[in-house]
Scaffold this motif. Structure first.
Motif, PDB file in Angstrom:
ATOM      1  N   ASP A   1       0.773  -1.146   0.145  1.00  0.00           N
ATOM      2  CA  ASP A   1      -0.028   0.137   0.144  1.00  0.00           C
ATOM      3  C   ASP A   1       0.786   1.114   0.051  1.00  0.00           C
ATOM      4  O   ASP A   1       0.287   2.328  -0.012  1.00  0.00           O
ATOM      5  CB  ASP A   1      -0.868  -0.038   1.107  1.00  0.00           C
ATOM      6  CG  ASP A   1      -0.317  -0.068   2.409  1.00  0.00           C
ATOM      7  OD1 ASP A   1       0.943  -0.249   2.544  1.00  0.00           O
ATOM      8  OD2 ASP A   1      -0.886  -0.245   3.584  1.00  0.00           O
ATOM      9  N   ASN A   2       2.244   1.178  -0.168  1.00  0.00           N
ATOM     10  CA  ASN A   2       2.930   2.385  -0.244  1.00  0.00           C
ATOM     11  C   ASN A   2       2.975   3.075   0.975  1.00  0.00           C
ATOM     12  O   ASN A   2       3.337   4.363   0.705  1.00  0.00           O
ATOM     13  CB  ASN A   2       2.785   3.022  -1.569  1.00  0.00           C
ATOM     14  CG  ASN A   2       3.792   3.967  -2.008  1.00  0.00           C
ATOM     15  OD1 ASN A   2       4.842   3.429  -1.841  1.00  0.00           O
ATOM     16  ND2 ASN A   2       3.558   5.072  -2.487  1.00  0.00           N
ATOM     17  N   THR A   3       2.838   2.473   2.163  1.00  0.00           N
ATOM     18  CA  THR A   3       2.857   3.488   3.363  1.00  0.00           C
ATOM     19  C   THR A   3       4.148   3.242   4.153  1.00  0.00           C
ATOM     20  O   THR A   3       4.964   2.162   3.860  1.00  0.00           O
ATOM     21  CB  THR A   3       1.559   3.008   4.196  1.00  0.00           C
ATOM     22  OG1 THR A   3       1.633   1.607   4.583  1.00  0.00           O
ATOM     23  CG2 THR A   3       0.331   3.452   3.507  1.00  0.00           C
ATOM     24  N   GLY A   4       4.642   3.898   5.204  1.00  0.00           N
ATOM     25  CA  GLY A   4       5.728   3.826   5.987  1.00  0.00           C
ATOM     26  C   GLY A   4       6.939   4.882   5.510  1.00  0.00           C
ATOM     27  O   GLY A   4       6.775   5.337   4.453  1.00  0.00           O
ATOM     28  N   PHE A   5       7.821   4.563   6.290  1.00  0.00           N
ATOM     29  CA  PHE A   5       8.932   5.506   6.094  1.00  0.00           C
ATOM     30  C   PHE A   5       9.763   4.794   4.789  1.00  0.00           C
ATOM     31  O   PHE A   5      10.166   5.876   3.899  1.00  0.00           O
ATOM     32  CB  PHE A   5       9.741   5.454   7.225  1.00  0.00           C
ATOM     33  CG  PHE A   5      11.150   6.444   7.022  1.00  0.00           C
ATOM     34  CD1 PHE A   5      11.199   7.891   7.129  1.00  0.00           C
ATOM     35  CD2 PHE A   5      12.305   5.869   6.826  1.00  0.00           C
ATOM     36  CE1 PHE A   5      12.090   8.672   6.747  1.00  0.00           C
ATOM     37  CE2 PHE A   5      13.484   6.686   7.035  1.00  0.00           C
ATOM     38  CZ  PHE A   5      13.425   8.098   6.831  1.00  0.00           C
ATOM     39  N   LYS A   6       9.849   3.476   4.705  1.00  0.00           N
ATOM     40  CA  LYS A   6      10.645   3.113   3.547  1.00  0.00           C
ATOM     41  C   LYS A   6       9.725   1.901   2.710  1.00  0.00           C
ATOM     42  O   LYS A   6       9.753   1.012   3.137  1.00  0.00           O
ATOM     43  CB  LYS A   6      11.810   2.310   4.065  1.00  0.00           C
ATOM     44  CG  LYS A   6      12.906   3.299   4.585  1.00  0.00           C
ATOM     45  CD  LYS A   6      14.353   2.306   4.838  1.00  0.00           C
ATOM     46  CE  LYS A   6      15.420   3.349   5.379  1.00  0.00           C
ATOM     47  NZ  LYS A   6      16.592   2.956   5.684  1.00  0.00           N
ATOM     48  N   ALA A   7       8.953   2.629   1.901  1.00  0.00           N
ATOM     49  CA  ALA A   7       7.770   1.789   1.163  1.00  0.00           C
ATOM     50  C   ALA A   7       8.655   0.727   0.058  1.00  0.00           C
ATOM     51  O   ALA A   7       7.880  -0.055  -0.216  1.00  0.00           O
ATOM     52  CB  ALA A   7       6.799   2.487   0.760  1.00  0.00           C
ATOM     53  N   GLY A   8       9.760   1.434  -0.514  1.00  0.00           N
ATOM     54  CA  GLY A   8      10.298   0.612  -1.649  1.00  0.00           C
ATOM     55  C   GLY A   8      10.573  -0.798  -1.362  1.00  0.00           C
ATOM     56  O   GLY A   8      11.123  -0.939  -0.112  1.00  0.00           O
ATOM     57  N   TRP A   9      10.167  -1.685  -2.290  1.00  0.00           N
ATOM     58  CA  TRP A   9      10.729  -3.243  -1.817  1.00  0.00           C
ATOM     59  C   TRP A   9      11.146  -3.849  -3.076  1.00  0.00           C
ATOM     60  O   TRP A   9      10.631  -3.808  -4.124  1.00  0.00           O
ATOM     61  CB  TRP A   9       9.559  -3.591  -1.185  1.00  0.00           C
ATOM     62  CG  TRP A   9       9.546  -5.169  -0.715  1.00  0.00           C
ATOM     63  CD1 TRP A   9      10.801  -5.806  -0.380  1.00  0.00           C
ATOM     64  CD2 TRP A   9       8.518  -6.255  -1.094  1.00  0.00           C
ATOM     65  NE1 TRP A   9      10.550  -6.940   0.047  1.00  0.00           N
ATOM     66  CE2 TRP A   9       9.338  -7.446  -0.290  1.00  0.00           C
ATOM     67  CE3 TRP A   9       7.285  -6.184  -1.589  1.00  0.00           C
ATOM     68  CZ2 TRP A   9       8.506  -8.566  -0.278  1.00  0.00           C
ATOM     69  CZ3 TRP A   9       6.494  -7.533  -1.523  1.00  0.00           C
ATOM     70  CH2 TRP A   9       7.233  -8.459  -0.748  1.00  0.00           C
ATOM     71  N   TYR A  10      12.580  -4.473  -3.023  1.00  0.00           N
ATOM     72  CA  TYR A  10      12.991  -5.218  -4.023  1.00  0.00           C
ATOM     73  C   TYR A  10      12.811  -6.696  -3.641  1.00  0.00           C
ATOM     74  O   TYR A  10      13.418  -7.275  -2.893  1.00  0.00           O
ATOM     75  CB  TYR A  10      14.462  -5.053  -4.017  1.00  0.00           C
ATOM     76  CG  TYR A  10      15.289  -5.763  -5.298  1.00  0.00           C
ATOM     77  CD1 TYR A  10      15.036  -5.117  -6.489  1.00  0.00           C
ATOM     78  CD2 TYR A  10      15.756  -6.876  -5.181  1.00  0.00           C
ATOM     79  CE1 TYR A  10      15.545  -5.835  -7.787  1.00  0.00           C
ATOM     80  CE2 TYR A  10      16.497  -7.529  -6.100  1.00  0.00           C
ATOM     81  CZ  TYR A  10      16.232  -7.309  -7.457  1.00  0.00           C
ATOM     82  OH  TYR A  10      17.025  -7.877  -8.361  1.00  0.00           O
ATOM     83  N   LEU A  11      11.886  -7.296  -4.325  1.00  0.00           N
ATOM     84  CA  LEU A  11      11.240  -8.617  -3.967  1.00  0.00           C
ATOM     85  C   LEU A  11      12.115  -9.768  -5.052  1.00  0.00           C
ATOM     86  O   LEU A  11      12.160  -9.198  -6.519  1.00  0.00           O
ATOM     87  CB  LEU A  11       9.944  -8.724  -4.524  1.00  0.00           C
ATOM     88  CG  LEU A  11       9.374 -10.384  -4.225  1.00  0.00           C
ATOM     89  CD1 LEU A  11       9.586 -10.852  -2.721  1.00  0.00           C
ATOM     90  CD2 LEU A  11       7.826 -10.185  -4.642  1.00  0.00           C
ATOM     91  N   ASP A  12      12.744 -10.709  -4.721  1.00  0.00           N
ATOM     92  CA  ASP A  12      13.827 -11.464  -5.643  1.00  0.00           C
ATOM     93  C   ASP A  12      12.925 -12.558  -6.272  1.00  0.00           C
ATOM     94  O   ASP A  12      12.837 -12.501  -7.246  1.00  0.00           O
ATOM     95  CB  ASP A  12      14.870 -11.912  -4.610  1.00  0.00           C
ATOM     96  CG  ASP A  12      15.869 -12.697  -5.616  1.00  0.00           C
ATOM     97  OD1 ASP A  12      15.799 -12.617  -6.826  1.00  0.00           O
ATOM     98  OD2 ASP A  12      16.865 -13.640  -5.273  1.00  0.00           O
ATOM     99  N   LYS A  13      12.192 -13.296  -5.292  1.00  0.00           N
ATOM    100  CA  LYS A  13      11.476 -14.231  -5.942  1.00  0.00           C
ATOM    101  C   LYS A  13      10.293 -14.819  -4.645  1.00  0.00           C
ATOM    102  O   LYS A  13      10.410 -14.406  -3.686  1.00  0.00           O
ATOM    103  CB  LYS A  13      12.036 -15.614  -6.403  1.00  0.00           C
ATOM    104  CG  LYS A  13      12.868 -16.176  -5.081  1.00  0.00           C
ATOM    105  CD  LYS A  13      13.911 -17.467  -5.593  1.00  0.00           C
ATOM    106  CE  LYS A  13      14.687 -18.274  -4.489  1.00  0.00           C
ATOM    107  NZ  LYS A  13      15.351 -19.119  -5.010  1.00  0.00           N
ATOM    108  N   VAL A  14       9.464 -15.509  -5.237  1.00  0.00           N
ATOM    109  CA  VAL A  14       8.305 -16.052  -4.461  1.00  0.00           C
ATOM    110  C   VAL A  14       7.915 -17.667  -4.875  1.00  0.00           C
ATOM    111  O   VAL A  14       7.894 -18.021  -5.949  1.00  0.00           O
ATOM    112  CB  VAL A  14       6.976 -15.234  -4.783  1.00  0.00           C
ATOM    113  CG1 VAL A  14       5.757 -15.943  -3.743  1.00  0.00           C
ATOM    114  CG2 VAL A  14       7.069 -14.048  -4.707  1.00  0.00           C
ATOM    115  N   CYS A  15       7.868 -18.264  -3.692  1.00  0.00           N
ATOM    116  CA  CYS A  15       7.581 -19.803  -3.724  1.00  0.00           C
ATOM    117  C   CYS A  15       6.307 -20.234  -3.008  1.00  0.00           C
ATOM    118  O   CYS A  15       5.971 -19.694  -1.817  1.00  0.00           O
ATOM    119  CB  CYS A  15       8.914 -20.531  -3.327  1.00  0.00           C
ATOM    120  SG  CYS A  15      10.252 -20.534  -4.019  1.00  0.00           S
ATOM    121  N   THR A  16       5.489 -20.994  -3.723  1.00  0.00           N
ATOM    122  CA  THR A  16       4.338 -21.409  -3.007  1.00  0.00           C
ATOM    123  C   THR A  16       4.098 -22.956  -3.119  1.00  0.00           C
ATOM    124  O   THR A  16       4.628 -23.490  -3.945  1.00  0.00           O
ATOM    125  CB  THR A  16       2.940 -20.939  -3.976  1.00  0.00           C
ATOM    126  OG1 THR A  16       2.927 -21.191  -5.195  1.00  0.00           O
ATOM    127  CG2 THR A  16       3.026 -19.381  -3.848  1.00  0.00           C
TER     128      THR A  16
END
Length: 519
Positions: free
Chosen positions: A502-517
């Motif tokens: 939701d782009n809230t907070g002091f550091k909203a930026g996020w670098y996502l490497d991968k997702v496993c399910t």
């Protein structure tokens, strides 16, 4: 000079060597075995050790006076030849039987060698060319089966045979279906991507067929665009086998870009011969950039266009179980989805602790129900809501009565913090809620500022629907691994997921490497 009578005499004349050389003509010594001069080369080692001389031919048939004995042709061979003779061809008159009788039997001398004269080749009587002549000369009719050629195994079946077979015994082109496709009236809902349809019935199915016309593309594999314009209705013809009553259809597109997104409003299929019709209310996007991002959907026909649903909501007996927030319900069925229905009476929400509330709403019929989505907007003094169960009945079809057990909080401050629940229905009133667990592992990359303190949300999409939004309440640090367990109704095989924050907070930026399910 007189012409030779036999080959042997011609050979003798060619081998006659004059005693004196002819003036002006160079002399060449003859080669063995006919050389007689003194300069004859020695015989090679590979030459035969004995030379055939006059009067010593070795074999009787070597002699020039040998006469081949007469061997009569067996009568059974002549009879079989006459029986297998080709009768009249469909495109040229040939008197084969009279030819056989006059030439083979009457003109064959009985006291000499019998050589059967073969008729000259005529392409008009070649069975391998029958397909060509049928395409070239359509008006030519074939003769009766008694006078037809016996087609060899190497010849392909004729066009007429294939056409009659497809019409008589239920081939692929025996039944005509008319498909009316209505595109919605939303912004950017038209498309020129390829659209395919598959029909499934009680007796079989019609294989995947592209919805197009000759003006756009005759063959489905041609890369020629056919435009489904905004707010238009197009009628297509689909031929296939008899599949009985239509159970479901599958619509899919190859839209890859946002400009190719397509909003399908409804679809109607008619069995031309039986005059039967099936209506499919869709109102969904076929796009990777809208709604649930689906390019293929399985649709079920509507039993009736509109119906009335009776919705019974049971609020639990816990402190603060009631709510004054705005509550909504969405019904998912085999033939469609209803719009988001507001649960209000007299403009107010009436959900009190340990009470039952009944609503009657008019909506489109979705057929047999699969699940419902119950949610609220979390507005009010006490928005938290504890739901015991929900019972939904289709009044026009009373046998479609489904029970949806819940027994969970819809609250940001209670339980797992969810204000939206997907409940799976059952016709058993004593059924208990059963959730499936899906393990989701997120890997944050190893880059400066890769972590985030925003609220991360994950939605899983499977064969049987989606899980809804699931907020993950953990901090995501740089170069870290976070594992979560999502409880949701069975989704079948996971096809994709949607993740964001939701782009809230002091550091909203996020670098996502991968997702496993993993389920």
């Amino acid at each position: 000079m007189q012409q030779p009578f036999t080959n042997s005499e011609a050979v003798k004349r060619c081998l006659t060597i004059p005693d004196h050389p002819i003036p002006g003509v160079p002399s060449y010594a003859p080669k063995p075995p006919f050389g007689t001069s003194k300069n004859v080369r020695s015989r090679p080692y590979s030459a035969p050790s004995r030379r055939v001389t006059a009067g010593n031919y070795g074999e009787p048939w070597r002699s020039p006076t040998y006469k081949q004995p007469h061997i009569p042709i067996p009568q059974h061979y002549m009879t079989r030849l006459a029986e297998n003779a080709a009768p009249n061809a469909p495109y040229a008159e040939r008197r084969n039987y009279s030819y056989m009788n006059s030439t083979l039997f009457n003109n064959t001398p009985s006291d000499s060698r019998c050589t059967i004269p073969l008729p000259s080749y005529d392409p008009m009587n070649d069975p391998h060319l029958l397909d060509y002549f049928e395409r070239r000369f359509v008006s030519v009719q074939r003769t009766s089966s008694r006078n037809m050629w016996n087609r060899p195994s190497s010849a392909s079946p004729s066009l007429r045979t294939r056409r009659i077979k497809g019409q008589d015994d239920g081939g692929d082109k025996s039944v005509l279906y008319k498909v009316a496709v209505t595109t919605g009236d939303k912004k950017g809902c038209g498309t020129d991507s390829k659209v395919f349809i598959t029909l499934k019935g009680t007796k079989g199915k019609v294989k995947k067929h592209r919805l197009t016309k000759k003006a756009g593309s005759v063959k489905s594999n041609k890369d020629v665009a056919y435009r489904f314009a905004k707010g238009s209705t197009h009628i297509f013809k689909v031929r296939g086998p008899e599949i009985g009553d239509l159970k479901s259809i599958n619509i899919e597109t190859n839209a890859k870009t946002k400009e190719e997104a397509w909003f399908l409003q409804e679809l109607e299929i008619e069995h031309v011969k039986k005059k039967k019709r099936w209506v499919f209310i869709v109102n969904k996007w076929f796009s990777l950039f809208h709604s649930d991002q689906q390019l293929s959907r399985e649709l079920y026909p509507m039993i009736s266009s509109n119906t009335t649903y009776e919705i019974l909501v049971v609020t639990g007996d816990k402190a603060g179980a009631g709510t004054n927030a705005n509550c909504f319900i969405t019904i998912y069925g085999k033939s469609g989805i209803t719009q988001k229905i507001s649960l209000k009476k007299g403009g107010k929400s009436e959900f009190k602790q340990n009470s039952s509330t009944i609503f009657k709403v008019k909506s489109n019929c979705v057929g047999p129900m699969r699940k419902i989505r119950l949610e609220h907007d979390n507005i009010g003094i006490m928005p938290g809501w504890y739901v015991e169960r929900v019972v939904v009945t289709d009044i026009k079809n009373p046998h479609w009565r489904y029970f949806f057990p819940c027994g969970l909080w819809l609250s940001r401050t209670e339980g797992d913090g969810k204000i939206s629940r997907d409940l799976v229905g059952s016709k058993d009133e004593f059924a208990l809620r059963k959730d499936y667990k899906y393990n989701v592992t997120l890997f944050t990359g190893d880059k400066p500022g890769a972590g985030t303190d925003a609220n991360v949300c994950v939605t899983l999409f499977g064969e049987m629907g989606d899980s809804g939004e699931n907020f993950l309440k953990k901090a995501f640090k740089r170069n870290s691994k976070n594992e979560f367990v999502l409880k949701t109704p069975c989704l079948g095989r996971i096809e994709r997921l949607r993740i964001g924050h939701d782009n809230t907070g002091f550091k909203a930026g996020w670098y996502l490497d991968k997702v496993c399910t993993q389920s």
